[in-house]
Design an enzyme around this catalytic site. Structure first.
Site, short mmCIF file in Angstrom:
data_model
loop_
_atom_site.label_atom_id
_atom_site.label_comp_id
_atom_site.label_asym_id
_atom_site.label_seq_id
_atom_site.Cartn_x
_atom_site.Cartn_y
_atom_site.Cartn_z
N LYS A 1 0.81 5.08 -10.64
CA LYS A 1 0.07 3.81 -10.59
C LYS A 1 0.14 3.10 -11.95
O LYS A 1 0.32 1.88 -12.02
CB LYS A 1 -1.39 4.06 -10.19
CG LYS A 1 -1.56 4.52 -8.75
CD LYS A 1 -0.99 3.52 -7.76
CE LYS A 1 -1.21 3.96 -6.33
NZ LYS A 1 -0.58 3.02 -5.35
N SER B 1 -5.25 1.89 -8.71
CA SER B 1 -6.31 2.91 -8.60
C SER B 1 -7.10 3.03 -9.89
O SER B 1 -6.55 2.86 -10.98
CB SER B 1 -5.68 4.26 -8.28
OG SER B 1 -6.60 5.31 -8.47
N PHE C 1 0.83 -1.22 0.00
CA PHE C 1 0.00 0.00 0.00
C PHE C 1 0.86 1.26 0.00
O PHE C 1 0.41 2.33 -0.37
CB PHE C 1 -0.87 0.07 1.27
CG PHE C 1 -1.95 -0.96 1.37
CD1 PHE C 1 -1.81 -2.07 2.21
CD2 PHE C 1 -3.10 -0.85 0.62
CE1 PHE C 1 -2.81 -3.02 2.32
CE2 PHE C 1 -4.11 -1.80 0.73
CZ PHE C 1 -3.96 -2.89 1.58
N TYR D 1 -8.62 0.35 -7.00
CA TYR D 1 -9.68 0.85 -6.13
C TYR D 1 -10.43 1.96 -6.82
O TYR D 1 -9.81 2.81 -7.46
CB TYR D 1 -9.11 1.46 -4.84
CG TYR D 1 -8.06 0.64 -4.15
CD1 TYR D 1 -7.03 1.27 -3.47
CD2 TYR D 1 -8.08 -0.74 -4.15
CE1 TYR D 1 -6.06 0.54 -2.81
CE2 TYR D 1 -7.11 -1.49 -3.50
CZ TYR D 1 -6.09 -0.83 -2.83
OH TYR D 1 -5.12 -1.54 -2.19
N TYR E 1 0.28 11.43 -9.70
CA TYR E 1 -0.11 10.31 -8.82
C TYR E 1 -0.62 9.14 -9.67
O TYR E 1 -0.15 8.01 -9.54
CB TYR E 1 -1.20 10.74 -7.84
CG TYR E 1 -1.98 9.58 -7.30
CD1 TYR E 1 -3.24 9.27 -7.79
CD2 TYR E 1 -1.43 8.74 -6.33
CE1 TYR E 1 -3.94 8.17 -7.34
CE2 TYR E 1 -2.11 7.64 -5.88
CZ TYR E 1 -3.37 7.35 -6.39
OH TYR E 1 -4.05 6.25 -5.93
C1 WQD Z 1 -14.84 12.72 -5.17
C2 WQD Z 1 -15.87 13.65 -5.79
C3 WQD Z 1 -15.02 15.82 -6.46
C4 WQD Z 1 -14.10 17.19 -2.41
C5 WQD Z 1 -9.44 10.28 -5.65
C6 WQD Z 1 -8.24 9.80 -6.39
C7 WQD Z 1 -8.41 8.36 -6.79
C8 WQD Z 1 -8.77 7.54 -5.59
C9 WQD Z 1 -10.01 8.11 -4.91
C10 WQD Z 1 -6.82 6.45 -4.67
C11 WQD Z 1 -15.32 14.42 -7.00
C12 WQD Z 1 -16.04 15.95 -5.34
C13 WQD Z 1 -14.50 16.42 -3.50
C14 WQD Z 1 -14.82 18.37 -2.10
C15 WQD Z 1 -16.30 17.94 -3.93
N1 WQD Z 1 -7.68 7.48 -4.68
N2 WQD Z 1 -15.58 16.79 -4.23
N3 WQD Z 1 -15.90 18.71 -2.88
O1 WQD Z 1 -10.95 12.72 -6.96
O2 WQD Z 1 -12.78 10.95 -7.23
O3 WQD Z 1 -10.54 10.26 -6.51
O4 WQD Z 1 -9.71 9.45 -4.55
O5 WQD Z 1 -6.82 5.44 -5.26
O6 WQD Z 1 -7.19 7.91 -7.33
O7 WQD Z 1 -8.11 10.56 -7.57
O8 WQD Z 1 -11.97 11.57 -4.95
O9 WQD Z 1 -12.99 12.32 -2.85
O10 WQD Z 1 -11.39 13.90 -4.05
O11 WQD Z 1 -13.64 13.49 -5.00
O12 WQD Z 1 -17.28 18.28 -4.62
O13 WQD Z 1 -14.51 19.14 -1.13
O14 WQD Z 1 -16.24 14.64 -4.84
O15 WQD Z 1 -15.24 16.81 -7.44
O16 WQD Z 1 -16.36 14.52 -7.95
P1 WQD Z 1 -11.59 11.46 -6.51
P2 WQD Z 1 -12.45 12.86 -4.13
#
Ligand code: WQD
Length: 346
Positions: free
Chosen positions: A154, A125, A81, A177, A150
């Site tokens: 991966k 990911s 991890f 994931y 990032y």
């Molecule tokens: C989720 C949704 C944002 C914060 C990331 C990594 C990915 C994986 C999962 C590791 C999006 C929206 C977010 C906020 C919002 N990680 N959002 N307001 O970007 O989908 O994925 O985490 O494996 O590799 O890229 O996750 O939780 O940042 O965003 O509206 O304050 O929530 O736009 O649509 P993301 P996230």
């Protein structure tokens, strides 16, 4: 059977320790705690009753990593991890991400070869798919150009492991994931993000009063309510998939040039507004939020086809979106009562 878990003090790592122990595996933790705290292992012990030997070493130092395997000659598998995972930070600090994430992996593979360790499960990911054209995403969906350093670490990591597996040294499973969220139902372990990088920690920190309001990044996407759609999956379901992957490798005495990819998503998409609604429904808390501009690099919608993990690994996710929100909230409440020190990120 003894398993080394790198990044074991992290979010998914700690939940995987619990699942492995509960399924009869002996585990050790390898984690330099640059983005985690060994205190989380106390929660693992509280849940399982087992003390986890912890090796606070930097995997980028090959000599230090080799010593762990010298001291633990009966390790049969590694779950890897340990990596930095914040998309935004990777854009600001690409060299940090390429060095840390790739050097650690290369050193681990050198140890796997030197100490003849047959089984390896790698934390990948859904971000390797970029902005997919067709949904749901399967393991055969072509990888797009990664949207961040990032995600590129991966993609490169998967290619390194694929090339390594052709040497016939070991068997590898790559787990992609989707969006891991929630916390162990005991609320004794969970995600620690002092400065939230992801949606759900932002939601729970807003609801508990640490943040004034959640910013919703855009509501003009081509989705059912205009907000981004993701595939949220409970961290305990993700953790169990790692146990199943190891059991798959061991039970079938998988041949040593094996390298298979599996999507780990619920198979159901949810928009940001639907996640907010689920949180309010599951907790009874009202969430303050505002719609703001889109976040650069965000994919409009992505969710998984999880057929392969279900039919090859026997993986059946148990938790629904409301459970994910309820457990995330219970963990936030526990953190409020019992704060956990976390390293200051330089
Ligand atoms: C989720 C949704 C944002 C914060 C990331 C990594 C990915 C994986 C999962 C590791 C999006 C929206 C977010 C906020 C919002 N990680 N959002 N307001 O970007 O989908 O994925 O985490 O494996 O590799 O890229 O996750 O939780 O940042 O965003 O509206 O304050 O929530 O736009 O649509 P993301 P996230």
């Amino acid at each position: 059977m003894k398993i080394a878990v790198t990044g074991a003090c992290g979010y998914i790592g700690s939940h995987t320790l619990v699942d492995l122990i509960q399924h009869g595996f002996e585990v050790i933790s390898i984690d330099n705690n640059s983005r985690s705290t060994p205190e989380i292992l106390e929660g693992v012990t509280a849940i399982t009753g087992k003390i986890v030997p912890h090796y606070p070493i930097d995997m980028c130092q090959l000599d230090d990593l080799e010593q762990v395997f010298v001291q633990n000659p009966n390790i049969v598998g590694v779950i890897h991890f340990a990596a930095y995972k914040w998309v935004g930070e990777s854009v600001d600090k690409p060299l940090l991400y390429y060095h840390n994430n790739l050097q650690a992996l290369l050193n681990l593979l050198k140890c796997i070869q030197k100490f003849d360790i047959p089984y390896h499960v790698f934390s990948s990911s859904c971000s390797v798919y970029g902005n997919p054209d067709a949904l749901p995403v399967t393991e055969e969906t072509p990888l797009a150009l990664a949207e961040s350093p990032y995600a590129m670490t991966k993609q490169i990591g998967e290619r390194i492991i694929s090339d390594f597996s052709r040497l016939g040294v070991n068997a590898n499973v790559l787990l992609r994931y989707f969006n891991p969220v929630g916390a162990h139902p005991s609320a004794k372990i969970g995600e620690i993000q002092p400065i939230p990088q992801n949606l759900v920690p932002f939601i729970t920190q807003t609801a508990i009063g640490l943040r004034p309001a959640l910013s919703v990044f855009g509501n003009d996407y081509d989705t059912r309510d205009g907000t981004c759609l993701r595939d949220y999956i409970h961290v305990s379901d993700i953790a169990h998939a790692h146990t199943l992957a190891l059991q798959h490798l061991v039970k079938h005495q998988i041949q040593r040039n094996y390298c298979e990819v599996f999507n780990l998503g619920s198979g159901e998409g949810a928009t940001v507004l639907e996640v907010i609604a689920a949180f309010e429904r599951a907790t009874g808390e009202k969430l303050a939020y505002q719609i703001v501009d889109r976040r650069a690099g965000d994919v409009a919608k992505i969710y998984a086809n999880r057929h392969k993990a279900t039919h090859v690994l026997g993986w059946q996710p148990q938790y629904k979106l409301d459970d994910m929100m309820r457990t995330a909230w219970q963990w936030q409440l526990r953190l409020q009562e019992h704060p956990i020190d976390f390293p200051v990120i330089g």
